[in-house]
Design an enzyme around this catalytic site. Sequence first.
Site, short mmCIF file in Angstrom:
data_model
loop_
_atom_site.label_atom_id
_atom_site.label_comp_id
_atom_site.label_asym_id
_atom_site.label_seq_id
_atom_site.Cartn_x
_atom_site.Cartn_y
_atom_site.Cartn_z
N LEU A 110 57.55 -22.14 38.82
CA LEU A 110 57.51 -22.61 37.45
C LEU A 110 56.11 -23.16 37.24
O LEU A 110 55.61 -23.91 38.08
CB LEU A 110 58.55 -23.71 37.20
CG LEU A 110 60.03 -23.30 37.28
CD1 LEU A 110 60.91 -24.54 37.11
CD2 LEU A 110 60.37 -22.27 36.22
N ASP A 111 55.46 -22.81 36.13
CA ASP A 111 54.08 -23.24 35.97
C ASP A 111 54.01 -24.73 35.68
O ASP A 111 55.02 -25.41 35.50
CB ASP A 111 53.35 -22.41 34.90
CG ASP A 111 53.94 -22.55 33.51
OD1 ASP A 111 54.34 -23.67 33.15
OD2 ASP A 111 53.97 -21.55 32.78
N LEU A 112 52.79 -25.25 35.65
CA LEU A 112 52.56 -26.68 35.57
C LEU A 112 53.25 -27.34 34.39
O LEU A 112 53.79 -28.45 34.50
CB LEU A 112 51.04 -26.95 35.50
CG LEU A 112 50.58 -28.40 35.53
CD1 LEU A 112 50.84 -29.02 36.89
CD2 LEU A 112 49.09 -28.50 35.18
N THR A 113 53.24 -26.68 33.24
CA THR A 113 53.78 -27.27 32.01
C THR A 113 55.23 -26.85 31.73
O THR A 113 55.76 -27.14 30.66
CB THR A 113 52.90 -26.91 30.80
OG1 THR A 113 52.77 -25.49 30.73
CG2 THR A 113 51.52 -27.53 30.94
N THR A 114 55.87 -26.18 32.69
CA THR A 114 57.27 -25.79 32.56
C THR A 114 58.12 -26.67 33.47
O THR A 114 57.78 -26.90 34.63
CB THR A 114 57.48 -24.32 32.93
OG1 THR A 114 56.70 -23.50 32.06
CG2 THR A 114 58.94 -23.92 32.80
#
Length: 243
Positions: A110-114
């Site tokens: 999951l990316d940083l902002t998810t």
Amino acid sequence: MSERPAASSQRLQKLIAAAGICSRRQAEVLIESGRVQLNGRVASLGEQADPLRDTVLVDGRPLRPSETPCYLLMHKPVGVVTTLRDPEGRPVVTDLLRDVPARVYPVGRLDLTTSGLLLLTNDGELANRLAHPSREVAKTYLVRVRGALTPAAVHSLEHGVQLDDGITAPAKVAQVRSGGGHTWFELTIHEGRNRQVRRMCEALGLPVSRLMRIRYAFLSLGELAPGQYRHLTSAEVARLKRL
């Protein structure tokens, strides 16, 4: 004539994954990068080893015996990196595991902002199977976009969106609601491309302002708050293995 491997020998990538260092696919990358040694020399992809007889080093460290299998479900917060280490010094998901002695690693990313549901395990075999595209494991996200989700946009999401790496597989849109210039909806996909949900929405002119994964296959976040995690039950693990 070369000797046949002993009955207890296994492929190096399988041994590395079983030791909880990374997935089998990632272990192949380690081997191909020259970061794995077998009995004092750089190992090659395809070689086998006996963990009781051979010496295997990964980045100079001896391969530890396989640990008791560990399966965790975490609510990953925003601002935490889904890796085991980060060169920029940002917090990583394993920093949140304060009472887990096993060395686990994330299944997918999951990316940083998810935020949202993330599985972690030291079972390399299961992680590799879940991540393989042929499994088509369903992943459901709660998405908030700026603007209105038109019927045309829903049609595109459900029939495929053209991205720079090809058209996406059909997705499923549900629970659409609007307010305050934003639209909330659930989006279920079966692929695992990099930043896929964000890219799908942005390709339709719908910038994503919030993204949370709320389900993975049959698993859901439940009451877990950001940063919290729980161990999967034996029944959940068995069901995952049947996917």
